[in-house]
Design a protein around this motif. Structure first.
Motif, PDB file in Angstrom:
ATOM      1  N   SER A  54      46.990  62.219  75.961  1.00 49.91           N
ATOM      2  CA  SER A  54      48.376  62.830  75.624  1.00 49.91           C
ATOM      3  C   SER A  54      48.497  63.376  74.168  1.00 49.91           C
ATOM      4  CB  SER A  54      49.233  61.591  75.884  1.00 49.91           C
ATOM      5  OG  SER A  54      49.087  60.439  75.021  1.00 49.91           O
ATOM      6  N   HIS A  55      47.652  62.862  73.303  1.00 47.98           N
ATOM      7  CA  HIS A  55      48.005  63.218  71.902  1.00 47.98           C
ATOM      8  C   HIS A  55      46.607  63.582  71.304  1.00 47.98           C
ATOM      9  CE1 HIS A  55      51.686  61.458  72.662  1.00 47.98           C
ATOM     10  NE2 HIS A  55      52.168  62.057  71.779  1.00 47.98           N
ATOM     11  N   PRO A 129      40.415  63.139  69.956  1.00 43.52           N
ATOM     12  CA  PRO A 129      41.525  62.622  70.915  1.00 43.52           C
ATOM     13  C   PRO A 129      41.931  61.538  69.882  1.00 43.52           C
ATOM     14  CG  PRO A 129      39.135  61.522  71.160  1.00 43.52           C
ATOM     15  CD  PRO A 129      39.048  62.872  70.262  1.00 43.52           C
ATOM     16  N   TYR A 130      43.455  61.619  70.013  1.00 45.60           N
ATOM     17  CA  TYR A 130      44.211  60.334  69.331  1.00 45.60           C
ATOM     18  C   TYR A 130      44.100  59.070  69.954  1.00 45.60           C
ATOM     19  CZ  TYR A 130      47.857  58.096  66.581  1.00 45.60           C
ATOM     20  OH  TYR A 130      48.680  57.322  66.205  1.00 45.60           O
ATOM     21  N   LEU A 131      43.551  58.085  69.432  1.00 47.95           N
ATOM     22  CA  LEU A 131      43.358  56.724  69.954  1.00 47.95           C
ATOM     23  C   LEU A 131      44.415  55.718  69.259  1.00 47.95           C
ATOM     24  CD1 LEU A 131      39.529  56.841  69.939  1.00 47.95           C
ATOM     25  CD2 LEU A 131      41.087  57.594  71.792  1.00 47.95           C
ATOM     26  N   PRO A 132      45.332  55.115  69.864  1.00 49.33           N
ATOM     27  CA  PRO A 132      46.392  54.339  69.517  1.00 49.33           C
ATOM     28  C   PRO A 132      45.911  53.085  68.792  1.00 49.33           C
ATOM     29  CG  PRO A 132      46.797  54.625  71.837  1.00 49.33           C
ATOM     30  CD  PRO A 132      45.656  55.704  71.373  1.00 49.33           C
ATOM     31  N   THR A 133      44.573  52.852  69.503  1.00 51.89           N
ATOM     32  CA  THR A 133      43.987  51.464  69.109  1.00 51.89           C
ATOM     33  C   THR A 133      43.604  51.545  67.580  1.00 51.89           C
ATOM     34  OG1 THR A 133      41.877  52.214  70.092  1.00 51.89           O
ATOM     35  CG2 THR A 133      43.373  50.655  71.461  1.00 51.89           C
ATOM     36  N   THR A 134      43.141  52.684  67.147  1.00 55.83           N
ATOM     37  CA  THR A 134      42.429  52.709  65.763  1.00 55.83           C
ATOM     38  C   THR A 134      43.309  53.545  65.132  1.00 55.83           C
ATOM     39  OG1 THR A 134      41.053  54.569  66.495  1.00 55.83           O
ATOM     40  CG2 THR A 134      40.114  52.492  66.541  1.00 55.83           C
ATOM     41  N   ASP A 135      44.252  54.719  65.675  1.00 53.86           N
ATOM     42  CA  ASP A 135      45.125  55.553  64.666  1.00 53.86           C
ATOM     43  C   ASP A 135      46.507  55.337  64.487  1.00 53.86           C
ATOM     44  OD1 ASP A 135      42.609  57.007  64.617  1.00 53.86           O
ATOM     45  OD2 ASP A 135      42.914  58.050  66.548  1.00 53.86           O
ATOM     46  N   ALA A 136      46.837  54.339  65.347  1.00 52.78           N
ATOM     47  CA  ALA A 136      48.341  54.057  65.167  1.00 52.78           C
ATOM     48  C   ALA A 136      48.819  52.689  64.326  1.00 52.78           C
ATOM     49  CB  ALA A 136      49.103  53.720  66.619  1.00 52.78           C
ATOM     50  N   GLU A 137      49.595  53.055  63.428  1.00 49.17           N
ATOM     51  CA  GLU A 137      49.823  51.968  62.252  1.00 49.17           C
ATOM     52  C   GLU A 137      51.337  52.424  62.002  1.00 49.17           C
ATOM     53  OE1 GLU A 137      48.833  49.324  60.999  1.00 49.17           O
ATOM     54  OE2 GLU A 137      46.727  49.666  61.474  1.00 49.17           O
ATOM     55  N   PRO A 138      52.266  52.155  63.163  1.00 50.53           N
ATOM     56  CA  PRO A 138      53.931  52.382  63.073  1.00 50.53           C
ATOM     57  C   PRO A 138      54.572  51.745  61.959  1.00 50.53           C
ATOM     58  CG  PRO A 138      53.324  51.148  65.065  1.00 50.53           C
ATOM     59  CD  PRO A 138      51.835  51.410  64.492  1.00 50.53           C
ATOM     60  N   GLY A 157      57.787  55.103  68.414  1.00 44.57           N
ATOM     61  CA  GLY A 157      57.224  54.124  69.532  1.00 44.57           C
ATOM     62  C   GLY A 157      58.098  54.322  70.845  1.00 44.57           C
TER      63      GLY A 157
ATOM     64  N   ARG B  27      37.852  48.647  63.439  1.00 46.70           N
ATOM     65  CA  ARG B  27      38.570  47.425  63.764  1.00 46.70           C
ATOM     66  C   ARG B  27      37.876  46.368  64.499  1.00 46.70           C
ATOM     67  NH1 ARG B  27      44.487  49.436  62.694  1.00 46.70           N
ATOM     68  NH2 ARG B  27      43.978  51.216  61.391  1.00 46.70           N
ATOM     69  N   TYR B 130      48.806  57.725  54.904  1.00 45.53           N
ATOM     70  CA  TYR B 130      49.127  57.820  56.020  1.00 45.53           C
ATOM     71  C   TYR B 130      50.664  57.690  56.499  1.00 45.53           C
ATOM     72  CZ  TYR B 130      49.316  56.054  61.053  1.00 45.53           C
ATOM     73  OH  TYR B 130      49.550  55.898  62.432  1.00 45.53           O
ATOM     74  N   PRO B 138      52.017  55.060  68.801  1.00 41.91           N
ATOM     75  CA  PRO B 138      51.341  53.693  69.628  1.00 41.91           C
ATOM     76  C   PRO B 138      51.092  53.960  71.147  1.00 41.91           C
ATOM     77  CG  PRO B 138      53.638  53.920  68.445  1.00 41.91           C
ATOM     78  CD  PRO B 138      53.117  54.871  68.088  1.00 41.91           C
TER      79      PRO B 138
END
Lengths: 157, 157
Positions: A54-55, A129-138, A157, B27, B130, B138
């Motif tokens: 999706s991202h 690919p954007y991977l929320p498991t490693t790229d998302a730090e909200p 989010g 991670r 970031y 997320p």
């Protein structure tokens, strides 16, 4: 000093003709305009399986930057900042990064994306690919940019 | 084909001596080891104001990649994938990206970071703050990688 060679893999199409037309970031326009990432034919086989995400993260080369600088004064701030504490183009290596929403293919090799902030014709150098498991730090700190945020971190989010 | 020149700005220090030692992502090790980003003296003035951020984006050059390929078969998957739908090093431009936790300076020009996944000595090419307002998604889809995730997307934030 060691140097490396980057090769252009495509071109970004945006509604922004000049630097003055570009938004502060790609999520500032409401609604964000549809943009395109056009991949050169030689690289199109590398796009297989991309449609499941999706991202994406796009890396591109800011070829309009005249001279790099280790400090810069943002127009919205008025105080000189270390360039690595900014997303400004005048960095030693003018590689920019945008996290974009991926809306599918307009044609083979032509990606429909939102949230680009660069000039029309900007050279593309990578797609990930954007991977929320490693790229998302909200919850990450906005640092000195906190009072200049264009979007509430609480809205994420 | 248009080419651009990147200049190394520093070096990454990790506990991983060879590619076989590297984790699948930064991670995956629990706890993640402390790593360092050492910036060459000429670029240290660009680090001003960086200490206010909790997370950074590091861009680095994977100089151990022998030959790029437009498709690759991940060791954990067994099916050939388009390289742009992976984070594999064998891309046309071997620029890697990690979102890292920034734990402050060990010395001027020496950053303490977590979540790197690369070989010790990897050339650094950029440091960016970031920004959750533009970088955090997320809820993004993990695409074909969903069943291979090393961390639950539901655990994010």
């Amino acid at each position: 000093m060691t140097a490396f060679t980057l090769h252009q893999i495509g071109v970004l199409r945006t509604p922004f003709a000049t630097r003055a037309d570009c938004p502060r970031n790609g999520r500032q326009p409401d609604p964000p305009p549809e943009c395109r990432a056009e991949i050169f034919p030689d690289f199109v086989p590398g796009l297989a399986d991309l449609g499941t995400f999706s991202h994406l993260i796009l890396l591109y080369w800011l070829d309009q930057v005249a001279a790099p600088s280790l400090t810069m004064t943002p127009p919205f701030d008025g105080q000189a900042r270390g360039v690595f504490a900014t997303r400004a183009p005048v960095r030693p290596n003018p590689v920019a990064l945008s996290v974009v929403a991926f809306d599918g293919f307009a044609a083979p090799g032509c990606l429909r994306v939102r949230y680009l902030d660069c000039i029309d014709g900007t050279p593309l150098i990578d797609i990930k690919p954007y991977l929320p498991t490693t790229d998302a730090e909200p919850g990450a700190s906005m640092g000195w940019l906190t009072r200049h945020a264009t979007r509430s971190p609480r809205a994420i989010g």
